[in-house]
Design an enzyme around this catalytic site. Structure first.
Site, mmCIF file in Angstrom:
data_model
loop_
_atom_site.group_PDB
_atom_site.id
_atom_site.type_symbol
_atom_site.label_atom_id
_atom_site.label_comp_id
_atom_site.label_asym_id
_atom_site.label_seq_id
_atom_site.Cartn_x
_atom_site.Cartn_y
_atom_site.Cartn_z
ATOM 1 N N LYS A 103 0.831 -1.205 0.000
ATOM 2 C CA LYS A 103 0.000 0.000 0.000
ATOM 3 C C LYS A 103 0.877 1.271 0.000
ATOM 4 O O LYS A 103 2.104 1.176 0.029
ATOM 5 C CB LYS A 103 -0.956 -0.040 1.187
ATOM 6 C CG LYS A 103 -1.952 -1.230 1.113
ATOM 7 C CD LYS A 103 -3.077 -0.983 0.114
ATOM 8 C CE LYS A 103 -3.730 -2.248 -0.409
ATOM 9 N NZ LYS A 103 -4.655 -2.940 0.443
HETATM 10 C C1 LIG Z 1 -5.849 -3.952 0.680
HETATM 11 C C2 LIG Z 1 -7.296 -3.630 0.736
HETATM 12 C C3 LIG Z 1 -8.071 -3.907 1.865
HETATM 13 C C4 LIG Z 1 -7.580 -4.761 3.002
HETATM 14 O O1 LIG Z 1 -6.491 -4.262 3.662
HETATM 15 P P1 LIG Z 1 -5.787 -5.166 4.788
HETATM 16 O O2 LIG Z 1 -4.948 -4.203 5.545
HETATM 17 O O3 LIG Z 1 -4.978 -6.192 4.046
HETATM 18 O O4 LIG Z 1 -6.850 -5.768 5.616
HETATM 19 C C5 LIG Z 1 -9.367 -3.449 1.901
HETATM 20 N N1 LIG Z 1 -9.917 -2.771 0.876
HETATM 21 C C6 LIG Z 1 -9.210 -2.501 -0.239
HETATM 22 C C7 LIG Z 1 -9.855 -1.712 -1.324
HETATM 23 C C8 LIG Z 1 -7.887 -2.936 -0.355
HETATM 24 O O5 LIG Z 1 -7.198 -2.716 -1.485
#
Ligand SMILES: *Cc1c(COP(=O)(O)O)cnc(C)c1O
Length: 381
Positions: free
Chosen positions: A187
């Site tokens: 991210k």
């Molecule tokens: C990555 C992602 C999540 C989940 O994030 P985590 O920290 O892995 O739980 C939720 N929504 C979207 C749109 C994502 O891309």
């Protein structure tokens, strides 16, 4: 034509430095490994960055979505409007609190939930809208918030892609009732795994703080400090979702670097835009005048050949790609459980069939960007 690079270029990678490494080592040496002073510091700094009153550190964005829904009292019999064009976590948490996910189609202009289609899906059971700021491009929050106000709905932002994004001059994270951020490895900023819930509502923050740690009374972790007490009260049957200090040690430095990361992402995105402008059969990612795009993703639409063929050609040139996302209404669980079918969401399906995310992250070099540009040109020519 440049020869194929020898080393595989992964679709996404985090960018970590000495600062993160040193802080993790210092945290290890401090002896405080679980939720403690580093988490508190990271929460304060994140809240200040976003411009909200409260930020609560959690183990993931998934946990932040789960506790957001619970904090707003959403459960059995309730309906939640959300896009199908998102990661499984968004809808899975709606199901896991006992509510029904109602998928709404997305808009071509931003690939986010289409405010013009929301109202027709609102029923007497509708309680909330989950907005996904797809790729880091903010959704049309003004229209969404106006509808939510009119129908007394809660607005939850899935801001997994949108750390640092801005809408009409305001940071994403304070535009709805609560927002959920992800610090997963790829991210915009990362703690390996991790998440944050932001809100201006002190009651929501209090609920989330307690429920991330078994539902026991506030600042339960302080019971191990000198002024702490062994007494506590279990106010809820809560969860175990607390961020811990080793994660926060990475997070405080990633947050300080976030603006520079996003500048780099924007710089590379502009290079892509300029290089791909006018390429036949390729549609550039959407952008907006009134928003700052984090460019978590750079999703192109390939129309001159099957998308999967393009992905194979990129892989042959040693470039990783990904598809965000396989729409949830096409997934077996959602079809079996809620009766969704192919054809239900035409814009989502049309865009899904063409879309592919090409690598875009600050760890990439100018040479990587040039190689990708050249490869896309070669493949689509
Ligand atoms: C990555 C992602 C999540 C989940 O994030 P985590 O920290 O892995 O739980 C939720 N929504 C979207 C749109 C994502 O891309």
């Amino acid at each position: 034509m440049k020869p194929t690079r020898e080393q595989f270029l992964p679709f996404g990678l985090p960018l970590l430095g000495e600062e993160e490494i040193n802080e993790v080592v210092a945290t290890l040496a401090s002896g405080w490994l679980s939720t403690g002073p580093k988490t508190l510091q990271f929460e304060k700094e994140f809240a200040a960055y976003v411009g909200v009153k409260e930020a609560v550190g959690l183990t993931s964005c998934t946990a932040a979505l789960h506790l957001a829904l619970l904090a707003h009292g959403i459960g059995a019999g309730d309906e939640v409007l959300l896009p199908s064009f998102t990661f499984a976590a968004t809808a899975n948490m709606v199901v896991n609190v006992g509510a029904k996910p109602i998928f709404v189609d997305i808009a071509e202009e931003d690939f986010c939930i289409d405010p013009d289609l929301l109202e027709r899906s609102i029923t007497a059971n509708t309680k909330a809208i989950i907005v996904v700021h797809y790729a880091g491009l903010p959704a049309r929050m003004e229209a969404i918030n106006a509808l939510a106000k009119k129908h007394h709905l809660v607005v939850i932002e899935d801001a997994a892609h949108a750390a640092g994004s801005e809408y009409k001059g305001k940071k994403i994270g304070g535009l709805g009732n609560t927002a959920s951020f992800s610090f997963y490895a790829t991210k915009n900023m990362s703690t390996g795994e991790g998440g944050m819930l932001t809100t201006d509502d002190p009651d929501v923050a209090d609920f989330v703080r307690k429920n991330r740690l078994h539902g026991i009374s506030k600042d339960a972790w302080k019971r191990y400090e000198k002024e702490g007490s062994w007494r506590y009260d279990v106010e809820y049957a809560g969860w175990k979702y607390n961020m811990f200090d080793l994660q926060a040690a990475i997070g405080v430095h990633q947050l300080r670097k976030l603006d520079a990361f996003l500048e780099k992402r924007n710089d590379y995105a502009i290079q892509y835009d300029n290089a791909f402008e006018g390429v036949k059969g390729l549609i550039l990612p959407p952008k907006k005048m009134d928003a700052f795009h984090s460019y978590h993703l750079y999703p192109i639409r390939v129309q001159s050949m099957p998308r999967d063929h393009f992905i194979e050609k990129m892989a042959e040139r040693n470039i990783g790609t990904s598809v965000h996302f396989i729409p949830l209404h096409l997934q077996s669980f959602y079809q079996k459980t809620f009766g969704y079918r192919e054809g239900d969401l035409p814009a989502t399906e049309r865009i899904f069939n063409e879309i592919v995310s090409i690598p875009l992250y600050p760890k990439m070099t100018e040479e990587d960007v040039a190689y990708i540009i050249e490869s896309v040109h070669q493949i689509l020519k």
